[in-house]
Design an enzyme around this catalytic site. Structure first.
Site, PDB file in Angstrom:
ATOM      1  N   HIS A 245       0.838  -1.172   0.020  1.00 58.87           N
ATOM      2  CA  HIS A 245       0.115   0.247   0.004  1.00 58.87           C
ATOM      3  C   HIS A 245       0.746   1.238  -0.078  1.00 58.87           C
ATOM      4  O   HIS A 245       0.775   2.181  -0.903  1.00 58.87           O
ATOM      5  CB  HIS A 245      -0.916   0.149   1.206  1.00 58.87           C
TER       6      HIS A 245
HETATM    7  C1  BDR Z   1      -3.224   0.696   5.329  1.00 57.17           C
HETATM    8  O1  BDR Z   1      -3.609   0.029   6.788  1.00 57.17           O
HETATM    9  C2  BDR Z   1      -2.304  -0.261   7.042  1.00 57.17           C
HETATM   10  O2  BDR Z   1      -2.527  -1.545   7.634  1.00 57.17           O
HETATM   11  C3  BDR Z   1      -1.299  -0.209   6.192  1.00 57.17           C
HETATM   12  O3  BDR Z   1       0.015   0.002   6.646  1.00 57.17           O
HETATM   13  C4  BDR Z   1      -1.778   0.836   5.302  1.00 57.17           C
HETATM   14  O4  BDR Z   1      -1.442   2.040   5.329  1.00 57.17           O
HETATM   15  C5  BDR Z   1      -3.864  -0.302   4.324  1.00 57.17           C
HETATM   16  O5  BDR Z   1      -5.197  -0.437   4.369  1.00 57.17           O
END
Ligand code: BDR
Ligand code: CA
Length: 316
Positions: A245
């Site tokens: 992400h």
């Molecule tokens: C987001 O949530 C977190 O767990 C990850 O680091 C990312 O920023 C994805 O939904």
């Protein structure tokens, strides 16, 4: 390219994918001038995220980076964490030493405010990769800084991919929807990397192997993190790798042509128990609500991983 290096503050809740975003930024000094890292409570509580941010800087050989602790809880709700994804430490996958570099004494929110006031207006970009608590608190405490922000480029939200923490909501927005609402309504220039993008940049086995093949400590650390991180998503989605992400935020700053999307209206649901934290994205323009976000939905995954591995390799 003109406009480089861009001055940025990374606001983060590391997190293995946050860690990769920090490495990408540190490995790209021609394009990115990292003014500081502000930690926020999110994937794990603030004590852990502020420690993890320093562990990451030390792994990258950059103990000089300024790391600040920010808000320890969302604006209006109890903190929801994601140890089920990131492990107990938030950075599970490989044992790292307790960091020796200092945590700055200043509160992360005050660092954001002071930086935006002291740097020339329109020259600092905020890069949130966790719940938006620090950014919203800064905007509320010092409304004059909003117009001084060059841009906010954040990871959060979802449209076609819907939710990853509830059926309707993505984690970062779900944890602090009131903060997200403040940021999305602030009038700041906003670019959003939602799950629609991040679920297209998967850490497949060959992509993971590239890090393993570094054959050095950093490669082993990254492989440890990513191996751990992706087991959850592979199990959940049956995909060929976990979505990476947060580095999409930094990749967009360096090579925006890797991504595409639409300038649309996005509102945050804060009231409904069922859909709290949903990013209600008017993708098809069915309302007259004004556009407030560049909402991405496509990514060139091969180009993204080529950039990421090239830049992280530089740090090794
Ligand atoms: C987001 O949530 C977190 O767990 C990850 O680091 C990312 O920023 C994805 O939904
Ligand atoms: Ca994150």
């Amino acid at each position: 390219m003109s406009g480089f290096p861009r001055k940025i503050i990374i606001d983060t809740d590391p997190g293995q994918d946050d860690a990769m975003a920090i490495l990408l930024a540190l490995g790209s000094p021609e394009e990115i001038d990292l003014l500081g890292i502000t930690a926020v409570a999110g994937n794990v509580p603030i004590a852990r995220t502020s420690e993890n941010a320093r562990k990451i800087c030390e792994v990258a050989g950059r103990p000089d980076v300024k790391v600040f602790a920010g808000c320890d809880r969302p604006l209006a709700h109890t903190l929801v964490t994601a140890e089920h994804v990131h492990g107990k430490t938030g950075l599970d996958g490989i044992e790292l030493p307790v960091p020796t570099m200092p945590l700055q004494a200043q509160h992360g929110v005050d660092f954001i405010i002071e930086t935006l006031r002291s740097e020339p207006s329109g020259t600092v970009t905020l890069c949130p990769m966790g719940p938006l608590t620090n950014i919203a608190t800064a905007f509320e405490k010092a409304p004059d800084i909003v117009a001084r922000v060059q841009e906010v480029v954040l990871m959060g939200g979802a449209y076609f991919e819907v939710g990853n923490i509830t059926p309707a909501a993505e984690f970062n927005i779900y944890v602090d929807p009131e903060a997200a609402e403040i940021v999305f309504k602030s009038g700041v220039k906003l670019t959003v990397m939602p799950l629609d993008v991040t679920h297209k940049v998967l850490v497949t086995a060959p992509r993971l192997q590239v890090f393993k093949d570094f054959g050095n400590h950093l490669g082993d650390v990254v492989a440890g993190w990513l191996d751990f991180f992706e087991r959850f998503d592979i199990e959940k989605y049956g995909s060929e790798g976990g979505p990476l992400h947060d580095p999409t935020v930094i990749a967009w700053l360096i090579r925006p042509e890797l991504f595409s999307g639409r300038l649309i209206n996005v509102e945050i649901e804060t009231k409904s128990d069922l859909t709290r934290g949903m990013t209600v994205a008017d993708w098809w323009g069915v309302t007259d609500r004004p556009a407030n976000a560049m909402f991405m939905n496509e990514a060139d995954a091969e180009g993204f991983f080529a950039l990421l591995t090239e830049r992280v390799r530089r740090l090794a």
